[in-house]
Design a protein around this motif. Structure first.
Motif, PDB file in Angstrom:
ATOM      1  N   THR A  55      17.446 -13.428 -10.561  1.00  0.00           N
ATOM      2  CA  THR A  55      17.461 -13.268 -12.011  1.00  0.00           C
ATOM      3  C   THR A  55      16.515 -12.160 -12.466  1.00  0.00           C
ATOM      4  O   THR A  55      16.365 -11.946 -13.654  1.00  0.00           O
ATOM      5  N   GLY A  56      15.868 -11.508 -11.529  1.00  0.00           N
ATOM      6  CA  GLY A  56      15.090 -10.324 -11.896  1.00  0.00           C
ATOM      7  C   GLY A  56      13.601 -10.508 -11.983  1.00  0.00           C
ATOM      8  O   GLY A  56      12.922  -9.738 -12.651  1.00  0.00           O
ATOM      9  N   LYS A  57      13.061 -11.512 -11.323  1.00  0.00           N
ATOM     10  CA  LYS A  57      11.615 -11.742 -11.411  1.00  0.00           C
ATOM     11  C   LYS A  57      10.837 -10.600 -10.757  1.00  0.00           C
ATOM     12  O   LYS A  57       9.981  -9.978 -11.384  1.00  0.00           O
ATOM     13  N   THR A  58      11.166 -10.322  -9.507  1.00  0.00           N
ATOM     14  CA  THR A  58      10.469  -9.251  -8.798  1.00  0.00           C
ATOM     15  C   THR A  58      10.732  -7.911  -9.470  1.00  0.00           C
ATOM     16  O   THR A  58       9.816  -7.102  -9.661  1.00  0.00           O
ATOM     17  N   SER A  59      11.978  -7.683  -9.839  1.00  0.00           N
ATOM     18  CA  SER A  59      12.325  -6.412 -10.469  1.00  0.00           C
ATOM     19  C   SER A  59      11.510  -6.190 -11.725  1.00  0.00           C
ATOM     20  O   SER A  59      10.996  -5.097 -11.964  1.00  0.00           O
ATOM     21  N   THR A  60      11.377  -7.227 -12.542  1.00  0.00           N
ATOM     22  CA  THR A  60      10.669  -7.081 -13.810  1.00  0.00           C
ATOM     23  C   THR A  60       9.222  -6.681 -13.591  1.00  0.00           C
ATOM     24  O   THR A  60       8.730  -5.725 -14.195  1.00  0.00           O
ATOM     25  N   ILE A  61       8.547  -7.383 -12.698  1.00  0.00           N
ATOM     26  CA  ILE A  61       7.119  -7.109 -12.551  1.00  0.00           C
ATOM     27  C   ILE A  61       6.913  -5.749 -11.882  1.00  0.00           C
ATOM     28  O   ILE A  61       5.989  -5.005 -12.230  1.00  0.00           O
ATOM     29  N   LEU A  62       7.798  -5.377 -10.958  1.00  0.00           N
ATOM     30  CA  LEU A  62       7.659  -4.061 -10.326  1.00  0.00           C
ATOM     31  C   LEU A  62       7.921  -2.947 -11.332  1.00  0.00           C
ATOM     32  O   LEU A  62       7.209  -1.935 -11.350  1.00  0.00           O
ATOM     33  N   ALA A  63       8.914  -3.151 -12.184  1.00  0.00           N
ATOM     34  CA  ALA A  63       9.203  -2.142 -13.205  1.00  0.00           C
ATOM     35  C   ALA A  63       8.024  -2.010 -14.160  1.00  0.00           C
ATOM     36  O   ALA A  63       7.622  -0.907 -14.530  1.00  0.00           O
ATOM     37  N   ALA A  64       7.450  -3.160 -14.532  1.00  0.00           N
ATOM     38  CA  ALA A  64       6.303  -3.123 -15.442  1.00  0.00           C
ATOM     39  C   ALA A  64       5.133  -2.395 -14.786  1.00  0.00           C
ATOM     40  O   ALA A  64       4.459  -1.576 -15.420  1.00  0.00           O
ATOM     41  N   ALA A  65       4.914  -2.673 -13.492  1.00  0.00           N
ATOM     42  CA  ALA A  65       3.807  -2.023 -12.786  1.00  0.00           C
ATOM     43  C   ALA A  65       4.027  -0.521 -12.739  1.00  0.00           C
ATOM     44  O   ALA A  65       3.096   0.262 -12.943  1.00  0.00           O
ATOM     45  N   ARG A  66       5.258  -0.139 -12.511  1.00  0.00           N
ATOM     46  CA  ARG A  66       5.559   1.293 -12.454  1.00  0.00           C
ATOM     47  C   ARG A  66       5.250   1.956 -13.789  1.00  0.00           C
ATOM     48  O   ARG A  66       4.682   3.038 -13.859  1.00  0.00           O
ATOM     49  N   GLN A  67       5.611   1.266 -14.879  1.00  0.00           N
ATOM     50  CA  GLN A  67       5.364   1.863 -16.183  1.00  0.00           C
ATOM     51  C   GLN A  67       3.886   1.867 -16.535  1.00  0.00           C
ATOM     52  O   GLN A  67       3.405   2.774 -17.190  1.00  0.00           O
ATOM     53  N   LEU A  68       3.184   0.854 -16.101  1.00  0.00           N
ATOM     54  CA  LEU A  68       1.757   0.781 -16.421  1.00  0.00           C
ATOM     55  C   LEU A  68       0.964   1.823 -15.650  1.00  0.00           C
ATOM     56  O   LEU A  68       0.092   2.494 -16.202  1.00  0.00           O
ATOM     57  N   PHE A  69       1.265   1.920 -14.356  1.00  0.00           N
ATOM     58  CA  PHE A  69       0.397   2.715 -13.490  1.00  0.00           C
ATOM     59  C   PHE A  69       1.024   4.009 -13.009  1.00  0.00           C
ATOM     60  O   PHE A  69       0.472   4.690 -12.161  1.00  0.00           O
TER      61      PHE A  69
END
Lengths: 355, 362
Positions: B83-97
């Motif tokens: 359902t996108g749990k890993t995808s969401t946090i990785l995408a957020a990390a990419r945008q943050l850092f």
């Protein structure tokens, strides 16, 4: 001299005798640049390993056949050493992690890391790890497999082999390409038997082939073994040539007969001895349950059959939880005796009443 | 002589240049080879930024606020697989850092050793390091690192307890993000330290959109109805849908037009006829018939767990059975399913179910 089963095992995808569509598809797959993880499942004797070997050969050429057997040691986190047998060629490694029981997680983790670290020889972009009996892996090991499969996809691929996908977690299933290898149909077995006997230069009547494939239960390996033992027993084949069945099946049938004959504590003791005998010869408990059930229900009516069936299912499940299977098999036998005796007595009482 | 030297030189230099040219070509070939190296579609179409994440509005809204400067709490994502749990946090990390986000995160999952000792050493050490508030390229970013504990429900209770204090003490420099399928397997002290987000199973039309997009980009051709049956087979798990799609595509070759049968075979679905066959066999009230059908199923290698699963849906939608009968059957299904997962034999469990149905419908 090797057994016929090994001697006439198809070596390449083209030689496979049945499921030809799948063989074609696999050829596509091997040629395409992105080879996925595979999950091969199906009943035993349907040809899972033959197909895996053929895939490996198609991938790497004859080099994949040169297999050496090694003992590999791994350290558990608590510094305990565990050893496991591996079968490896230059290109692939095959292992059965359930060999080491609950420590299978360590094997899965360490082995894959180990294999993935070293790059394969020649121009092949990846190595293959074949894991046997994946459905017997512990939950921990399956969890460990999940991410590892994704992480090391650049340098290794997994081929998982299982009897059924029921006990493989959905997470692993969704990361693999599932290949269902159904057991060959009766005609297919007959055909293979004919091919084998032709190559071996023996004359086999069709009627015998028919009977062998009937009693082989869709297990091709068993069918060929039966053929070979028939040949050893008596050749040239005669009419009504007896088929050599595994001893334990006969023994199990007799045991079932003893149970139906009389229901008493003495009989139970006798049965216990016979059950021990079976277990001592490494006949797995679920086969015993299955064999007993099949024989025992023959003498029951529908209501009773359902009852016996439910008991068998319950006891077999419990036998996998406990450490001593004999207790649970015996429980089933005792339960059956009770149910059956009650049934007989009721029937007799009804008879008396009628009189 | 001069000429010879010249030619020699010329030859040499020519040779050299050609050599370098060759190596250059080889290099570029290698590079192009590397570039064209096929990526699984699941990775290729993983969302790059959080706005690409489908359906999970709450999480996306919260993460969106964080990207614009709000404080990031410790996170706990839970929900079914795909359902996108890993995808969401990785995408957020990419945008943050930024693109070097990998330096700022520590990703641990069940495949890594994650016992109590690792929590004590690796996680603690990583969390104690301070992070600067600017990225190497000078952009500002939040002054913390991210520890992603994937599949956190597979962690032992001891390891989870060891995490408790670390989570609180190092809030200055580290945020945790735990991902799991079952919230109930995370100990309460951890859940109370995180803001929880439930990931819902994806809606069918959203999955359809995604699959259609992938199909058009990859040039997959398919019969009508294929995507529908694919979606039905994957039960809201987008990853499974994409993997199945790719498997079909790979297995059948590029030019094959996918059919419903292909999809059913590869998504591990039991054909509906088989289920119906079992049910009609039960209806006849003949034990031997049931035995025959079950035997046939196991010969064909149909996984019993899937049979139970689909049988459940079949019974649920069936119009012939009364509610009482259904209830009885469901109870048996659940019992058999549990035993099957626990090591029961496939044949016996299916027979048990079969005979129960036989008695309750006959």
């Amino acid at each position: 001299m090797s057994m016929w089963v090994d001697k006439y095992r198809p070596r390449s995808l083209d030689e496979l005798d049945y499921h030809k569509d799948m063989a074609q598809n696999l050829k596509h797959l091997v040629k395409s640049p992105d080879f996925p993880h595979l999950l091969v499942y199906g009943p035993s004797g349907a040809g899972k390993k033959t197909r895996i070997a053929a895939i490996l050969r198609e991938l790497y050429g004859p080099g994949a056949d040169r297999v050496r057997i090694q003992r590999q040691a791994f350290d558990t986190p608590s510094k305990k050493k565990i050893e496991i047998t591996t079968y490896s060629s230059n290109y692939h490694i095959e292992v059965n992690p359930s060999e080491v029981g609950f420590q299978d997680r360590v094997v899965v983790q360490e082995l894959i890391k180990h294999v993935a670290e070293t790059h394969p020889l020649d121009q092949h972009p990846f190595k293959v790890i074949v894991l046997q009996e994946v459905d017997r892996l512990s939950k921990d090991a399956q969890d460990a497999l999940r991410r590892t499969m994704e992480k090391y996809i650049s340098s290794c691929r997994l081929i998982l082999c299982a009897l059924s996908t029921s006990r493989v977690t959905p997470a692993i299933q969704s990361r693999c390409l599932p290949l269902r290898v159904a057991a060959p149909s009766k005609n297919q077995i007959v055909k293979v038997l004919q091919i084998v006997s032709k190559k071996e230069g023996i004359i086999m009547p069709l009627e015998l082939a028919d009977r062998i494939s009937d009693s082989a239960d869709g297990n091709l390996r068993r069918a060929i073994l039966m053929l070979e033992s028939c040949r050893a027993e008596k050749y040239p084949f005669v009419d009504k040539q007896p088929i050599v069945e595994p001893d334990w099946e006969k023994y199990l049938r007799e045991t079932a007969f003893i149970i139906v004959q009389e229901q008493s504590p003495q009989r139970l003791l006798l049965v216990r001895e016979r059950l021990y005998e079976l277990l001592c010869h490494c006949i797995p408990a679920d086969l015993i349950f299955r064999g007993l059930l099949k024989e025992l229900v023959k003498n029951c009516d529908n209501q009773l059959k359902a009852e016996v069936c439910a008991e068998a299912a319950r006891c077999q499940w419990r036998s996998t939880r406990g450490s001593k299977t004999i207790i649970h098999i015996e429980e089933f036998v005792a339960k059956f005796m009770a149910i059956y005796k009650r049934f007989i007595e009721q029937a007799m009482m009804a008879d008396d009443f009628d009189d | 002589m001069d000429a010879f030297l010249k030619t020699g030189k010329l030859g040499k230099s020519a040779g050299r240049s050609s050599e370098s040219a060759v190596s250059g070509v080889a290099g570029s070939q290698k590079e192009s080879k590397k570039k064209s190296w096929p990526v699984p579609w699941v990775e290729k179409y993983r969302p790059r930024n959080i706005d690409d994440v489908v359906q999970q509005e709450e999480v996306v809204a919260v993460l969106g606020k964080i990207l614009t400067g709000a404080d990031l709490p410790n996170l706990l994502f839970y929900g079914p697989p795909g359902t996108g749990k890993t995808s969401t946090i990785l995408a957020a990390a990419r945008q943050l850092f930024g693109d070097n986000y990998k330096e700022r995160i520590l990703e641990l999952n069940a495949s890594d050793e994650r016992g109590i000792s690792v929590i004590r050493e690796k996680v603690k050490k990583f969390s104690q390091q301070t992070a600067s508030a600017t990225l190497p390229d000078g952009r500002p970013c939040p002054p913390f690192k991210l520890i992603i504990l994937d599949e956190a429900d597979a962690m032992t209770v001891a390891a989870q307890s060891a995490l408790r204090r670390t989570m609180e003490k190092e809030t200055k420099s580290t945020r945790f993000c735990l991902l799991c399928n079952y919230l109930s397997r995370i100990i309460p002290p951890i859940t109370s330290r995180c803001s929880k987000f439930r990931f819902k199973p994806l809606k069918d039309d959203l999955i359809l959109q995604r699959l259609e997009k992938i199909c058009s980009e990859e040039g997959v051709r398919f019969e009508s109805g294929v995507l529908k049956s694919l979606i039905k087979a994957c039960e809201g798990d987008l990853r499974r849908a994409i993997t199945s799609l790719q498997s079909c595509h790979r297995l059948k070759g590029k030019d094959h037009v996918l059919t419903i049968v292909d999809v059913e075979e590869l998504s591990g679905l039991v054909p509906l006829e088989r289920i119906e066959e079992l049910f009609t066999a039960c209806q006849t009230g003949n034990y031997d018939k049931v035995d025959e059908v079950v035997e046939k199923m196991s010969r064909n290698g149909l996984p019993a767990a899937k049979v139970l699963d689909q049988f459940f849906h079949f019974v649920l939608e069936s119009g012939e059975l009364t509610d009482a009968q259904k209830a009885k059957i469901f109870q048996k299904i659940s019992e058999c399913n549990f035993r099957l997962m626990d090591g029961g034999s496939e044949y016996l469990q299916l027979m048990d179910l079969g005979t129960t149905i036989m008695l309750s419908v006959a």
